[in-house]
Design a protein around this motif. Structure first.
Motif, PDB file in Angstrom:
ATOM      1  N   ARG A  23       0.851  -1.048  -0.218  1.00 43.77           N
ATOM      2  CA  ARG A  23      -0.655  -0.064  -0.101  1.00 43.77           C
ATOM      3  C   ARG A  23       0.566   1.676   0.054  1.00 43.77           C
ATOM      4  O   ARG A  23       0.524   2.110  -0.124  1.00 43.77           O
ATOM      5  N   MET A  24       1.923   1.027   0.528  1.00 45.76           N
ATOM      6  CA  MET A  24       3.150   2.456   0.552  1.00 45.76           C
ATOM      7  C   MET A  24       3.091   2.680  -0.715  1.00 45.76           C
ATOM      8  O   MET A  24       4.690   3.162  -0.419  1.00 45.76           O
ATOM      9  N   GLY A  25       3.032   1.427  -2.003  1.00 51.46           N
ATOM     10  CA  GLY A  25       4.276   1.810  -2.796  1.00 51.46           C
ATOM     11  C   GLY A  25       5.885   1.134  -2.756  1.00 51.46           C
ATOM     12  O   GLY A  25       6.146   1.614  -4.027  1.00 51.46           O
ATOM     13  N   LEU A  26       5.710   0.156  -1.492  1.00 50.40           N
ATOM     14  CA  LEU A  26       6.853  -0.330  -2.071  1.00 50.40           C
ATOM     15  C   LEU A  26       6.886  -1.774  -3.277  1.00 50.40           C
ATOM     16  O   LEU A  26       6.133  -2.353  -2.991  1.00 50.40           O
ATOM     17  N   ASN A  27       7.932  -1.955  -4.129  1.00 50.88           N
ATOM     18  CA  ASN A  27       7.891  -3.819  -4.346  1.00 50.88           C
ATOM     19  C   ASN A  27       9.288  -4.028  -4.418  1.00 50.88           C
ATOM     20  O   ASN A  27      10.524  -2.911  -3.799  1.00 50.88           O
ATOM     21  N   SER A  28       9.826  -5.050  -4.867  1.00 45.69           N
ATOM     22  CA  SER A  28      11.494  -5.612  -4.887  1.00 45.69           C
ATOM     23  C   SER A  28      12.221  -4.619  -5.588  1.00 45.69           C
ATOM     24  O   SER A  28      12.941  -5.219  -5.632  1.00 45.69           O
ATOM     25  N   LEU A  29      11.466  -3.429  -6.579  1.00 45.02           N
ATOM     26  CA  LEU A  29      12.555  -2.819  -7.088  1.00 45.02           C
ATOM     27  C   LEU A  29      12.961  -1.388  -6.793  1.00 45.02           C
ATOM     28  O   LEU A  29      14.137  -0.838  -7.114  1.00 45.02           O
TER      29      LEU A  29
END
Length: 73
Positions: A23-29
């Motif tokens: 939800r905070m916009g974190l991903n593996s990139l």
């Protein structure tokens, strides 16, 4: 492409990020997201994964402890 609430495609990589992180916009990139993804993919049944978790813990806590020691000196 999967609709919201549907299961992801079977060939899509499995994400180990918590819902709050997504939800905070974190991903593996993103560096913080990649670290969360790594930590979330560790399996406590495997000895090497436990070792990696301990190393990560030491790496994260060491700067804090060194700063506290410098402040108290």
């Amino acid at each position: 492409m999967a609709e919201r609430g549907e299961e992801p495609e079977p060939w899509a990589p499995r994400e180990h990020l918590p819902a709050d992180a997504r939800r905070m916009g974190l991903n593996s990139l993103v560096p913080d997201g990649a670290l969360l993804e790594l930590a979330g993919s560790l399996d406590s049944a495997k000895r090497t994964h436990r070792l990696v978790a301990w190393v990560l813990l030491v790496v994260m806590v060491a700067p804090v402890l060194l700063t506290v020691v410098n402040v108290l000196r």
